[in-house]
Write a protein that holds these residues in place. Sequence first.
Motif, PDB file in Angstrom:
ATOM      1  N   VAL A 350      38.117 -35.830  32.868  1.00  0.00           N
ATOM      2  CA  VAL A 350      38.468 -34.975  33.993  1.00  0.00           C
ATOM      3  C   VAL A 350      37.221 -34.750  34.826  1.00  0.00           C
ATOM      4  CG1 VAL A 350      39.395 -32.739  34.695  1.00  0.00           C
ATOM      5  CG2 VAL A 350      40.274 -33.853  32.644  1.00  0.00           C
ATOM      6  N   ASN A 351      37.391 -34.730  36.146  1.00  0.00           N
ATOM      7  CA  ASN A 351      36.264 -34.527  37.046  1.00  0.00           C
ATOM      8  C   ASN A 351      35.553 -33.211  36.739  1.00  0.00           C
ATOM      9  OD1 ASN A 351      35.235 -33.296  39.832  1.00  0.00           O
ATOM     10  ND2 ASN A 351      35.152 -35.523  39.984  1.00  0.00           N
ATOM     11  N   SER A 352      34.219 -33.240  36.774  1.00  0.00           N
ATOM     12  CA  SER A 352      33.439 -32.045  36.433  1.00  0.00           C
ATOM     13  C   SER A 352      33.684 -30.905  37.417  1.00  0.00           C
ATOM     14  CB  SER A 352      31.950 -32.397  36.393  1.00  0.00           C
ATOM     15  OG  SER A 352      31.523 -32.906  37.648  1.00  0.00           O
ATOM     16  N   ASN A 353      33.898 -31.216  38.692  1.00  0.00           N
ATOM     17  CA  ASN A 353      34.196 -30.166  39.668  1.00  0.00           C
ATOM     18  C   ASN A 353      35.520 -29.479  39.354  1.00  0.00           C
ATOM     19  OD1 ASN A 353      31.872 -30.607  41.149  1.00  0.00           O
ATOM     20  ND2 ASN A 353      32.826 -32.118  42.479  1.00  0.00           N
ATOM     21  N   LEU A 354      36.499 -30.266  38.931  1.00  0.00           N
ATOM     22  CA  LEU A 354      37.794 -29.702  38.578  1.00  0.00           C
ATOM     23  C   LEU A 354      37.678 -28.820  37.339  1.00  0.00           C
ATOM     24  CD1 LEU A 354      40.833 -29.499  39.027  1.00  0.00           C
ATOM     25  CD2 LEU A 354      41.110 -31.627  37.742  1.00  0.00           C
ATOM     26  N   ILE A 355      36.920 -29.257  36.358  1.00  0.00           N
ATOM     27  CA  ILE A 355      36.711 -28.449  35.151  1.00  0.00           C
ATOM     28  C   ILE A 355      36.058 -27.118  35.510  1.00  0.00           C
ATOM     29  CG2 ILE A 355      35.377 -28.299  33.019  1.00  0.00           C
ATOM     30  CD1 ILE A 355      37.775 -30.019  32.678  1.00  0.00           C
ATOM     31  N   ARG A 356      35.059 -27.150  36.375  1.00  0.00           N
ATOM     32  CA  ARG A 356      34.379 -25.924  36.774  1.00  0.00           C
ATOM     33  C   ARG A 356      35.334 -24.961  37.480  1.00  0.00           C
ATOM     34  NH1 ARG A 356      31.063 -27.951  40.183  1.00  0.00           N
ATOM     35  NH2 ARG A 356      32.315 -27.394  41.984  1.00  0.00           N
ATOM     36  N   LEU A 395      43.318 -22.497  28.859  1.00  0.00           N
ATOM     37  CA  LEU A 395      42.487 -23.227  29.819  1.00  0.00           C
ATOM     38  C   LEU A 395      41.056 -23.358  29.318  1.00  0.00           C
ATOM     39  CD1 LEU A 395      43.655 -21.785  33.270  1.00  0.00           C
ATOM     40  CD2 LEU A 395      44.289 -23.956  32.208  1.00  0.00           C
ATOM     41  N   HIS A 396      40.520 -22.277  28.779  1.00  0.00           N
ATOM     42  CA  HIS A 396      39.138 -22.315  28.300  1.00  0.00           C
ATOM     43  C   HIS A 396      38.989 -23.287  27.130  1.00  0.00           C
ATOM     44  CE1 HIS A 396      35.084 -20.838  27.542  1.00  0.00           C
ATOM     45  NE2 HIS A 396      35.399 -20.773  26.264  1.00  0.00           N
ATOM     46  N   ARG A 397      39.897 -23.221  26.175  1.00  0.00           N
ATOM     47  CA  ARG A 397      39.803 -24.099  25.004  1.00  0.00           C
ATOM     48  C   ARG A 397      40.055 -25.551  25.364  1.00  0.00           C
ATOM     49  NH1 ARG A 397      43.936 -22.418  21.179  1.00  0.00           N
ATOM     50  NH2 ARG A 397      43.593 -24.550  20.548  1.00  0.00           N
ATOM     51  N   TYR A 398      41.001 -25.813  26.252  1.00  0.00           N
ATOM     52  CA  TYR A 398      41.323 -27.198  26.590  1.00  0.00           C
ATOM     53  C   TYR A 398      40.206 -27.847  27.402  1.00  0.00           C
ATOM     54  CZ  TYR A 398      46.087 -26.340  24.936  1.00  0.00           C
ATOM     55  OH  TYR A 398      47.185 -26.035  24.164  1.00  0.00           O
ATOM     56  N   THR A 399      39.567 -27.087  28.290  1.00  0.00           N
ATOM     57  CA  THR A 399      38.430 -27.650  29.014  1.00  0.00           C
ATOM     58  C   THR A 399      37.256 -27.897  28.071  1.00  0.00           C
ATOM     59  OG1 THR A 399      37.798 -25.377  29.641  1.00  0.00           O
ATOM     60  CG2 THR A 399      39.051 -26.668  31.251  1.00  0.00           C
ATOM     61  N   THR A 400      37.066 -27.009  27.094  1.00  0.00           N
ATOM     62  CA  THR A 400      36.020 -27.237  26.097  1.00  0.00           C
ATOM     63  C   THR A 400      36.316 -28.470  25.262  1.00  0.00           C
ATOM     64  OG1 THR A 400      35.560 -24.857  25.978  1.00  0.00           O
ATOM     65  CG2 THR A 400      34.801 -26.218  24.143  1.00  0.00           C
ATOM     66  N   LEU A 401      37.562 -28.598  24.826  1.00  0.00           N
ATOM     67  CA  LEU A 401      37.959 -29.772  24.048  1.00  0.00           C
ATOM     68  C   LEU A 401      37.767 -31.046  24.861  1.00  0.00           C
ATOM     69  CD1 LEU A 401      39.295 -31.253  21.703  1.00  0.00           C
ATOM     70  CD2 LEU A 401      41.526 -30.517  22.569  1.00  0.00           C
ATOM     71  N   ASN A 402      38.089 -31.003  26.140  1.00  0.00           N
ATOM     72  CA  ASN A 402      37.914 -32.180  26.983  1.00  0.00           C
ATOM     73  C   ASN A 402      36.436 -32.542  27.109  1.00  0.00           C
ATOM     74  OD1 ASN A 402      37.495 -33.292  30.017  1.00  0.00           O
ATOM     75  ND2 ASN A 402      39.481 -33.933  29.230  1.00  0.00           N
ATOM     76  N   HIS A 403      35.599 -31.538  27.261  1.00  0.00           N
ATOM     77  CA  HIS A 403      34.155 -31.802  27.368  1.00  0.00           C
ATOM     78  C   HIS A 403      33.614 -32.409  26.068  1.00  0.00           C
ATOM     79  CE1 HIS A 403      29.969 -31.270  28.505  1.00  0.00           C
ATOM     80  NE2 HIS A 403      29.766 -30.633  27.363  1.00  0.00           N
ATOM     81  N   VAL A 404      33.995 -31.852  24.939  1.00  0.00           N
ATOM     82  CA  VAL A 404      33.530 -32.380  23.657  1.00  0.00           C
ATOM     83  C   VAL A 404      34.042 -33.809  23.452  1.00  0.00           C
ATOM     84  CG1 VAL A 404      33.629 -32.067  21.157  1.00  0.00           C
ATOM     85  CG2 VAL A 404      33.345 -30.085  22.633  1.00  0.00           C
ATOM     86  N   ALA A 405      35.283 -34.069  23.873  1.00  0.00           N
ATOM     87  CA  ALA A 405      35.857 -35.406  23.715  1.00  0.00           C
ATOM     88  C   ALA A 405      35.073 -36.443  24.510  1.00  0.00           C
ATOM     89  CB  ALA A 405      37.321 -35.399  24.149  1.00  0.00           C
ATOM     90  N   GLN A 406      34.641 -36.075  25.718  1.00  0.00           N
ATOM     91  CA  GLN A 406      33.873 -37.025  26.520  1.00  0.00           C
ATOM     92  C   GLN A 406      32.503 -37.274  25.916  1.00  0.00           C
ATOM     93  OE1 GLN A 406      35.852 -38.453  28.546  1.00  0.00           O
ATOM     94  NE2 GLN A 406      37.315 -36.818  28.085  1.00  0.00           N
ATOM     95  N   GLN A 407      31.887 -36.235  25.344  1.00  0.00           N
ATOM     96  CA  GLN A 407      30.585 -36.419  24.703  1.00  0.00           C
ATOM     97  C   GLN A 407      30.708 -37.265  23.437  1.00  0.00           C
ATOM     98  OE1 GLN A 407      27.656 -35.417  26.044  1.00  0.00           O
ATOM     99  NE2 GLN A 407      28.860 -34.703  27.795  1.00  0.00           N
ATOM    100  N   ALA A 408      31.756 -37.024  22.660  1.00  0.00           N
ATOM    101  CA  ALA A 408      31.929 -37.776  21.407  1.00  0.00           C
ATOM    102  C   ALA A 408      32.383 -39.202  21.657  1.00  0.00           C
ATOM    103  CB  ALA A 408      32.941 -37.057  20.514  1.00  0.00           C
ATOM    104  N   ARG A 409      33.031 -39.456  22.791  1.00  0.00           N
ATOM    105  CA  ARG A 409      33.536 -40.798  23.060  1.00  0.00           C
ATOM    106  C   ARG A 409      32.402 -41.825  23.110  1.00  0.00           C
ATOM    107  NH1 ARG A 409      38.375 -42.372  25.038  1.00  0.00           N
ATOM    108  NH2 ARG A 409      38.902 -40.204  25.499  1.00  0.00           N
TER     109      ARG A 409
END
Length: 568
Positions: A350-356, A395-409
């Motif tokens: 997900v785009n970082s601007n959208l996550i923010r 929203l907070h947990r799902y954006t965190t999960l998405n961020h962790v998923a991109q780092q772990a990928r």
Amino acid sequence: MHMSTSAQATLIPVQQQQHRYQPIDQYPYEGGEVIFPNTTFPHIYQMYGQGGGGYIDSQTRSQVTNNMEVENFQRSSGIASHKSTQDNIHLNWLKDNLEVAREGSVCRCSLYGNYLRHCQGQKLEPVNKPSLGKHIHSVFPDLKKRRLGTRGNSRYHYYGIRVKPNSLLSKLQEDQEYMLTGKQPIHQEQSVMDCMSDPSDGSQRPINTPEQLEASQSLQHLQQYMNISRDLPRFPTLDHLCSQPLPKKDVNELQTLYRKNCEAILDVVKNLQFHRIEKLWQSFWCSTVPSSDRATVNPNSNGAMEGMIPKDNLVALCKYEHVRMWMRSCDSILYEAMVEILIPNVLCKVNSNLIRDIRKFAKSVEGWTTTPMRDFPQEVVCSKVEVVRAFSQMLHRYTTLNHVAQQARFQLQNASTMNKLLDDLNKVDFTSIQKQASWVCQCDEGDVRNLEQNLKAALRQQSSGDQWATWLDVVVSQVLKPDQDNKKCVEDARQFLLKWSFYSSMVIRDVTLRTSPTSGTCHLIRMLYDEYMLYLVERWVAKDTKQMVIAVIGEFNKLSTGTDYTSE
């Protein structure tokens, strides 16, 4: 040569007193200054530096010294002034591109690299890293330094600041991301609907200006990460929930207008106009619309706003428990649809601007919802707070999960890292871990052994992120079995999460104690699996109990805090 008796200074022939004086171009005067040929005072050199029999007196010497001091002061002042101007330029660049953010961070190396590019583009003389660091601390005195990132890939960061969203530095970083990933950079966050809509009458204006065109392109770029085709599902009928008669006209108006208001909220979410949600709730609850909004509302003969339920009637309806239950169900449907629109897949990029923007929205939505309801019964306010808090948590947990998923990928796709991680896991004594955890978890040894074998097989096969997600989904479906008793279903899910967390922590402990170089990667992957496992379990409970996910999270919140919002 005869001298006048009125002379105030004693004149000495230079050629006759060679043992006392040297030519003026080599003579060291007071203060350590030396006058060299062809400098600021060429006339003195011409008179006394040629060795032609000239004389030097004390008055001339004093004048030369004073002139030299003035020249040196002017020269040093010019250097200091130039240095001060340069420092101001550097400080202004920091102020224009950075801002205070409690949980923000900026990589120190990246910031200095962008600073050098800025100086090169503006033909400025850059300062070194320590000097730039002093400038940063002078602008942001509460700044801290932290080393962030996984082991082997960590970098020093300035913690407590972030890049301003609309700054030139932010645009530069997006351009760099575009060069690396091919994704179109976003240089403006203004929504296309803000450019095209007229607040006074709600009409749509055509896109004519370059700003409107750019906003439209920016919105379309962000919408590719969303599911804007998602519509608002049907709401339950209020008549079916009521066991006692209610005013027929008011009930029909409530159902119609509440539905229209929720549809309008869903539309502004699709267009990323989160700030309009507050105004929509204000208009529905008949609260005063801020003067900054140019919309005008004309009251009808009953004192209510046009197309709205009279406020007294709405307050009276909210006192009925069945009406509050109906609103709670409608809110759950609305907020879950909003989550599915904003984050349709928690594992996809997900785009970082959208996550923010989503995180900012999650922090503000509770206040936007409850502020217009100050004059309404506390029971209906608490009921809506419970749902909106669960929505904000999602929203907070799902954006965190998405961020962790991109780092772990990145780690999961690194064959060398996965092979080292497999070697480290082969050294872990899972039998000993099972014995230590048997008293706490009381799990079947066969189930634990199967999980261990499947985990190592997935590492050996270099499974992708989607394959890992599928494996975790299979684990949940194998361990958790459907049950008619909803309470037992929830209890089984809670016990499974506790056992999963306990076993994974034991494995992480063993890897960490061995000082393995892959311990950082192991921690990151474990964080991803724990978050995604909770995500899957919540959905399994919702499906088995025939509830919405947001309702399940609300129940979990009440269990964890021991709070009953309806009794406040």
